[in-house]
Design a protein around this motif. Structure first.
Motif, short mmCIF file in Angstrom:
data_model
loop_
_atom_site.label_atom_id
_atom_site.label_comp_id
_atom_site.label_asym_id
_atom_site.label_seq_id
_atom_site.Cartn_x
_atom_site.Cartn_y
_atom_site.Cartn_z
N ALA A 715 -0.11 0.97 0.38
CA ALA A 715 -1.06 1.90 1.01
C ALA A 715 -1.43 3.02 0.04
O ALA A 715 -2.60 3.42 -0.05
N GLU A 716 -0.44 3.51 -0.69
CA GLU A 716 -0.72 4.59 -1.65
C GLU A 716 -1.65 4.11 -2.76
O GLU A 716 -2.58 4.82 -3.16
N LEU A 721 -7.01 4.02 -5.15
CA LEU A 721 -8.18 3.24 -5.59
C LEU A 721 -9.44 3.71 -4.87
O LEU A 721 -10.51 3.85 -5.49
N ALA A 722 -9.32 3.97 -3.58
CA ALA A 722 -10.48 4.45 -2.81
C ALA A 722 -10.93 5.81 -3.32
O ALA A 722 -12.13 6.10 -3.41
N MET A 723 -9.95 6.69 -3.64
CA MET A 723 -10.29 8.02 -4.14
C MET A 723 -11.02 7.90 -5.48
O MET A 723 -12.02 8.59 -5.72
N THR A 730 -19.60 9.49 -6.97
CA THR A 730 -20.16 10.83 -7.13
C THR A 730 -20.73 11.00 -8.54
O THR A 730 -21.83 11.54 -8.72
N GLN A 731 -19.97 10.53 -9.55
CA GLN A 731 -20.45 10.63 -10.92
C GLN A 731 -21.73 9.83 -11.12
O GLN A 731 -22.67 10.27 -11.77
#
Length: 855
Positions: A715-716, A721-723, A730-731
């Motif tokens: 999960a971490e 990966l999602a972050m 955004t970039q």
């Protein structure tokens, strides 16, 4: 005589004369042709239609009724008259072929004059123009002055529908006195002066499709007497709003608003609406209706919001629902103790709906006030109030009318028609027509009900009684069967039937008429012959899975009420072999923790392997002992009570496991919304639950191969990966914006003009909008029109620097029309699109020429 004494006097009078007392049914009827229980006869309709033999020859009831929405709607009259209510109680006595006019009329007169003590010289009687028999009974047997017997046409003819049972009726009216209007009796006098208090329906004909009236072999009596209309007479009050039934609630409305009843007509209307709607709201919530955007829920939502809005318009400065509900319960709780039992649920849903409406009203009320001040509420404004702020169109129209302002209803309805995601039209489902149930009705009337053996056995012997070729297929009716017919959310059984030289697959089983089972078959060999004895074998494996899912549904209902609260009530279900589906009242999505808690509670019951016990009991006794009955479902007077474990007790006619252990594993696979305040859970049991777990395991295995490192930290890693994905997006978006700004600089450098009209293929509609605004804001352009072709579709945008000089929608309109699109009324920035790519270049060129010619 107060209202409780009147109820007792009425019931005792008819019980002493051999009538079976029947408790009030729910406001949610089993009869799907009406939105609510609108009359005392509705719970007995199947007896009048002959769909089912009546369990008693004569009956009496005090039935809760609601006329607000659907074919029977008194909402618009509430407050305007002194006699109309949405919620009311109907006193009734009924004969199912037992007695007729010669007894019904004397019963009515004796009760009205002797028991209630009304003066005969203040009573008038109406009969149908054709009913000489009833007129003679009133005149000769009762002794009513012929001058007080009036003949009416439509007002004294009753029919259940275009065809079917019908007949004349006879009504008793009370003359309230000259101060209430003109004389002339019910036929010619004032409606407020001559008050209808009793209606005797003489059901004596069967109307055919060609209009012929065929006498019924057993004429019936259906009586309706309005409790709320009789009480004011007994208590010497001028209206239904000033008796012990309603006035305490009206006084609560006075206290909340600071207004005094009887001072000014308009505020009197408002106070009457609040008092009436408080009763309607409380009883609808008690009977399981929840505020939604369709059907009964929409009617309830409109009633609550109308009540809240009227309260505010009269001066209420705080929440009103809680005090009004408590006022209704204090007034009606003795007669209807379920109001006391369900107080918490009623308050929770009512207060929540009030708060929700007040939030939207904060924004919506100024919009409506501005429109009213302008002298006209346009269709767009009315639609916006309805769709965005939850102000029903009826309320908008009502408030505007109070101020002498019209609402553009045609414009409103046009806006509704154009809305792509409008609320679904309220529907009550399809009901089998009499033609579709012809075979089943014949079987019921000629041979009686099917003997159902499926609770005890899954194999049996039965005899073919009737064979019917329907458009949907071939159907058999048997004298006895182990096949469970579809009903109560449970699907019908399948299996095999056979005899020497004949074999067929049962593909479905249903019940077109109460008590008659229909078997849909596909013939494999031979032909079915009436009188043939058959071996009947239910598909055991399928039945076992259905039983497990049905009992699990009972546990799910109990567990949800434990975790979420007593407001949870079933709104629909499906019990199939592969899954179960449960719809219920709740206002928000369940959290992961809540779902896990529900599963935990169910499995704690399952692992006990407790025996599932079924009892046969009187319905009223079972409900009084705590069994859950689902409002809207049809129950007989004697019911099956299913005990699933130590907590779940429900009325249910379905098939169930013998032990909770047979459910095996229970697993929720989905939870979501299906409408306002209504949620849906889908779940699986037994091997299907194991399959669901295996699918989840395989998905985790696949993810772990992509992101190795062990299950514990999976999960971490996914979260990281999602972050990282969001950061890159955004970039990328920043880089893309910089590219688009560079494009803006190049366009202006190459074509500096006050009217920029460009085709920029490959840009999305959102990107096109960004470029247009950048060109308008960073250059001297007065108007910017851009087009882009992407995936064979045209995107268009127009924006202007000064909307008082140029209108963006008018600029873009010819271009949009050329590519097959439309433009909304936007002055500063307009968007459109279409699919006629081949017309784009010519349209752009014509637009450029138009601006060039204006220089």
């Amino acid at each position: 005589m107060d209202s409780n004494e009147l109820r007792r006097a009425f019931r005792d009078f008819f019980v002493e004369r051999g009538h079976t007392p029947v408790p009030s049914a729910s406001l949610i009827p089993f009869d799907r042709t009406v939105l609510f229980t609108v009359a005392g006869m509705v719970p007995f309709k199947r007896y009048f239609l002959g769909e089912e033999p009546a369990p008693y020859p004569r009956a009496t009831s005090i039935q809760k009724c609601m006329r607000a929405g659907g074919k029977h709607n008194d909402l618009d009259q509430i407050g305007q008259t002194l006699r109309h209510l949405t919620f009311f109680e109907m006193l009734g006595n009924f004969s199912f072929g037992d007695y007729f006019k010669e007894q019904a009329i004397p019963y009515a007169w004796e009760l009205v004059t002797n028991v209630l003590g009304l003066e005969p010289d203040r009573l008038w009687v109406t009969v149908h123009t054709s009913d000489d028999e009833a007129a003679a009974i009133w005149r000769d047997a009762i002794g009513v002055d012929p001058a007080r017997i009036q003949r009416l046409e439509e007002d004294n003819w009753w029919q259940m529908g275009d065809t079917g049972p019908c007949g004349p009726c006879s009504e008793i009216y009370y003359d309230k006195g000259s101060e209430y209007g003109a004389d002339g009796g019910p036929a010619y006098g004032s409606d407020e002066r001559f008050l209808e208090i009793w209606n005797l329906v003489f059901m004596q004909f069967d109307q055919q499709s060609d209009g012929d009236l065929v006498p019924l072999p057993k004429p019936c009596i259906d009586t309706g007497a309005g409790l709320e209309r009789i009480v004011p007479i007994l208590q010497g009050r001028p209206s239904v709003f000033e008796t012990d039934l309603v006035y305490p609630i009206l006084q609560e409305a006075e206290s909340l608003t600071g207004r005094t009843y009887g001072v000014e007509h308009r505020q009197d209307v408002g106070l009457r609406i609040i008092a009436d709607h408080s009763r309607a709201m409380t009883f609808l919530l008690a009977d399981g209706v929840v505020p939604t955007n369709e059907g009964r829920g929409y009617v309830l939502r409109r009633i609550i919001r109308r009540l809240v809005l009227r309260s505010q318009l009269l001066g209420a400065r705080h929440e009103v629902v809680e005090r009004l509900v408590n006022g209704v319960i204090a007034t009606m709780g003795e007669a209807y103790p379920e109001l006391i039992d369900r107080r918490e649920r009623i308050l929770e849903l009512g207060i929540r709906e009030e708060a929700r409406f007040e939030q939207t009203l904060t924004i919506g009320a100024p919009i409506l006030e501005t429109a009213i001040t302008s002298g006209k509420v346009t269709g767009d404004v009315a639609f916006r109030l309805h769709d965005t702020f939850g102000v029903p169109i009826e309320l908008t129209t009502e408030i505007a009318a109070d101020r002498g302002v019209d609402v553009d209803l045609d414009g409103f309805h046009n806006a509704m028609a154009q809305q792509r995601h409008r609320s679904r039209q309220a529907g009550l489902g399809d009901e089998a027509t009499s033609e579709q149930a012809t075979g089943a009705l014949w079987v019921l009337e000629t041979l009686g009900k099917t003997e159902f053996l499926g609770y005890e056995v899954e194999e049996a012997v039965g005899e073919i009684q009737f064979v019917e070729q329907e458009p949907a297929g071939l159907a058999l009716y048997l004298d006895r069967t182990p096949f469970y017919p579809e009903g109560g959310g449970q699907v019908g059984d399948t299996g095999w039937i056979s005899a020497e030289g004949f074999r067929a697959k049962v593909v479905n089983t249903d019940q077109p008429v109460q008590g008659v089972v229909r078997h849909w078959i596909e013939v494999v060999e031979g032909e079915p012959v009436v009188g043939t004895s058959l071996e009947l074998v239910v598909d055991r494996g399928r039945r076992a899975r259905i039983r497990a899912n049905h009992t699990a549904t009972h546990l799910l209902q109990w567990a949800l009420r434990e975790v979420l609260g007593e407001h949870v009530a079933q709104q629909g279900s499906l019990v199939a072999p592969e899954r179960l589906r449960f719809d219920f009242t709740h206002w928000s999505a369940l959290t992961v923790e809540e779902i896990e808690r529900v599963e935990q509670l169910i499995m704690e019951q399952v692992v006990t392997a407790a025996t599932v016990v079924t009892e046969i009991k009187d319905k009223e006794a079972a409900v009084n002992e705590g069994a859950i009955a689902f409002f809207g479902d049809q129950y007989q007077d004697v019911v099956r009570v299913v005990h699933a474990g130590t907590h779940s007790v429900e009325l249910c006619g379905g098939t169930h496991v013998g032990s909770l252990g047979e459910i095996g594993l229970f697993k929720v696979v989905s939870e979501g919304s299906i409408g306002a305040n209504t949620r849906r859970i889908e779940a699986v049991t037994q091997l299907a639950a194991l399959d669901a777990v295996h699918r989840l395991e395989r998905q985790l295995d696949t993810i772990e191969k992509i992101l190795p490192g062990g299950r514990e930290a999976l999960a971490e890693r996914v979260e990281n990966l999602a972050m990282r994905h969001r950061e890159l997006e955004t970039q990328l978006a920043t880089m893309r914006q910089e590219e688009l700004r560079s494009l803006v600089r190049n366009i202006w450098a190459q074509h500096p003009s006050r009217a920029l009209i460009e085709r920029l293929d490959g840009l999305s509609a959102q990107e096109l909008r960004f470029v247009a605004l950048e060109l308008r804001n960073r250059t001297e352009a007065e108007v910017v029109v851009l087009a882009s072709v992407l995936d064979a579709k045209v995107a268009l945008v127009a924006t202007v620097a000064d909307p008082t000089v140029l209108n963006a929608s008018e600029v873009l309109a010819p271009l949009a029309q050329a590519v097959g699109g439309r433009v909304g009324p936007q002055r500063e920035l307009a968007l459109s699109g279409g699919r006629q790519v081949d017309q784009l270049d010519q349209a752009l060129e014509e637009l450029r020429k138009g601006f060039d010619s204006q220089r």
